[in-house]
Design an enzyme around this catalytic site. Structure first.
Site, PDB file in Angstrom:
ATOM      1  N   CYS A   1     -16.677  -0.502 -21.215  1.00  0.00           N
ATOM      2  CA  CYS A   1     -18.026  -0.686 -20.670  1.00  0.00           C
ATOM      3  C   CYS A   1     -18.671  -1.988 -21.143  1.00  0.00           C
ATOM      4  O   CYS A   1     -19.512  -2.566 -20.433  1.00  0.00           O
ATOM      5  CB  CYS A   1     -18.901   0.505 -21.031  1.00  0.00           C
ATOM      6  SG  CYS A   1     -18.327   2.070 -20.314  1.00  0.00           S
TER       7      CYS A   1
ATOM      8  N   ASP B   1      -9.702   4.870  -3.123  1.00  0.00           N
ATOM      9  CA  ASP B   1      -8.614   5.421  -3.925  1.00  0.00           C
ATOM     10  C   ASP B   1      -9.194   6.027  -5.205  1.00  0.00           C
ATOM     11  O   ASP B   1     -10.420   6.103  -5.377  1.00  0.00           O
ATOM     12  CB  ASP B   1      -7.550   4.357  -4.219  1.00  0.00           C
ATOM     13  CG  ASP B   1      -7.988   3.350  -5.264  1.00  0.00           C
ATOM     14  OD1 ASP B   1      -9.200   3.257  -5.561  1.00  0.00           O
ATOM     15  OD2 ASP B   1      -7.123   2.629  -5.790  1.00  0.00           O
TER      16      ASP B   1
ATOM     17  N   CYS C   1     -25.319   0.768 -14.207  1.00  0.00           N
ATOM     18  CA  CYS C   1     -24.442   1.938 -14.098  1.00  0.00           C
ATOM     19  C   CYS C   1     -25.211   3.199 -14.474  1.00  0.00           C
ATOM     20  O   CYS C   1     -25.711   3.341 -15.597  1.00  0.00           O
ATOM     21  CB  CYS C   1     -23.225   1.766 -15.010  1.00  0.00           C
ATOM     22  SG  CYS C   1     -22.142   3.211 -15.061  1.00  0.00           S
TER      23      CYS C   1
ATOM     24  N   TYR D   1      -6.851   6.475   3.931  1.00  0.00           N
ATOM     25  CA  TYR D   1      -6.899   5.419   2.927  1.00  0.00           C
ATOM     26  C   TYR D   1      -6.056   4.217   3.331  1.00  0.00           C
ATOM     27  O   TYR D   1      -6.527   3.071   3.287  1.00  0.00           O
ATOM     28  CB  TYR D   1      -6.423   5.929   1.562  1.00  0.00           C
ATOM     29  CG  TYR D   1      -6.111   4.764   0.645  1.00  0.00           C
ATOM     30  CD1 TYR D   1      -7.143   4.090   0.002  1.00  0.00           C
ATOM     31  CD2 TYR D   1      -4.810   4.276   0.516  1.00  0.00           C
ATOM     32  CE1 TYR D   1      -6.879   2.973  -0.782  1.00  0.00           C
ATOM     33  CE2 TYR D   1      -4.539   3.166  -0.265  1.00  0.00           C
ATOM     34  CZ  TYR D   1      -5.573   2.518  -0.906  1.00  0.00           C
ATOM     35  OH  TYR D   1      -5.310   1.397  -1.657  1.00  0.00           O
TER      36      TYR D   1
ATOM     37  N   GLU E   1       0.815  -1.205   0.000  1.00  0.00           N
ATOM     38  CA  GLU E   1       0.000   0.000   0.000  1.00  0.00           C
ATOM     39  C   GLU E   1       0.853   1.262   0.000  1.00  0.00           C
ATOM     40  O   GLU E   1       0.523   2.252  -0.656  1.00  0.00           O
ATOM     41  CB  GLU E   1      -0.961  -0.004   1.197  1.00  0.00           C
ATOM     42  CG  GLU E   1      -2.085  -1.012   1.073  1.00  0.00           C
ATOM     43  CD  GLU E   1      -2.941  -0.782  -0.169  1.00  0.00           C
ATOM     44  OE1 GLU E   1      -3.057   0.380  -0.606  1.00  0.00           O
ATOM     45  OE2 GLU E   1      -3.492  -1.752  -0.701  1.00  0.00           O
TER      46      GLU E   1
END
Length: 282
Positions: A191, A129, A200, A111, A28
């Site tokens: 997509c 994020d 969506c 985060y 991370e």
């Protein structure tokens, strides 16, 4: 999305069973503003050399800066070293599983604490994020791009999307992040292959274009960041203190070079010594 993740997730060392909380924590820190393909070699070398926080804490902070190599934003190396020392001093050398204890570690913000708690310990936290912000902005609010900088509204939206139980929430956190990295990308989202395309909000609205303020890319060539990188490269390669003359040779523009060097000293990344010599922090 969870089914899609099971079928399409990337095989990454910090996701392997038994990787451990320290491995997740190192990943991370390294992945902040740095793509996976650049992180992987440095990550593997790091874990081979310092498989536990105590191993890193026992070394000089300059060794962390040296091992950081060309990942960029090298203050992350100093913060990870300081966090390792705090883990040894406060938690017996084990990365804590308590969210508040994680937040109290040097270099660990909202985060990173949520990511470690979620990915290493399976807890329920909103891990927000850039990729997650983009997925949620499109799928839930119908806009092409999230705001340039994170907002409290982003955090609230991410919390509202979390599944109720901890194991599912932890898996959702990494799945939504992976969807943003692989499918719901910033410039050319795929997509057609998106597992949530029928739900969506952005697609249902006709995929309206981004109409916010210009999103300027970061430049690097000729910047203070590049000058700092040149200076640090010389110091990382040296096993003994480096004379100022050797640093002067790295960058032609003297005022910018001096500004970059002063910044490195102020950030604790470089130590000035007597007789105009410099070294990584000891």
């Amino acid at each position: 999305m969870l089914e899609w993740y099971d079928a399409n997730k990337r095989v990454l060392p910090w996701r392997e069973p038994g990787a451990g909380a320290w491995a997740v924590m190192v990943s991370e820190f390294m992945l902040q503003q740095t793509p996976v393909n650049r992180v992987l070699p440095a990550y593997r070398r790091w874990l081979e050399r310092w498989p536990a926080p105590a191993d890193l804490a026992a070394e000089a902070p300059g060794e962390a800066v040296r091992a950081w190599d060309r990942l960029g934003y090298p203050r992350r190396a100093l913060r990870l070293h300081a966090a390792a020392q705090a883990i040894v001093e406060r938690h017996g050398g084990e990365v804590p599983d308590d969210h508040e204890a994680l937040l109290a570690l040097p270099g660990v913000g909202t985060y990173t604490a949520a990511a470690i708690a979620s990915f290493a310990f399976g807890q329920r936290h909103a891990v927000v994020d850039t990729n997650v912000r983009r997925v949620l902005a499109r799928s839930l609010t119908g806009v092409a791009q999230p705001t340039v900088s994170p907002t409290a509204a982003d955090q609230r939206l991410a919390v509202s999307a979390l599944p109720a139980d901890e194991p599912t929430a932890a898996k959702w956190a990494v799945a939504s992040m992976e969807l943003g990295a692989l499918i719901c990308t910033a410039r050319t989202p795929n997509c057609a292959d998106c597992p949530i395309r029928s739900q969506c909000a952005w697609i249902l609205a006709g995929s309206p274009p981004y109409d916010g303020p210009p999103r300027r890319g970061q430049t690097y060539e000729g910047t203070d960041r590049q000058a700092r990188g040149r200076l640090l490269a010389v110091l990382r390669a040296a096993s003994t203190p480096v004379p100022k003359s050797a640093l002067d040779a790295t960058w032609p523009h003297a005022p910018q070079r001096e500004r970059a060097l002063d910044g490195l000293v102020a950030d604790g990344l470089v130590e000035p010594l007597a007789n105009a010599h410099y070294r990584l922090p000891a």
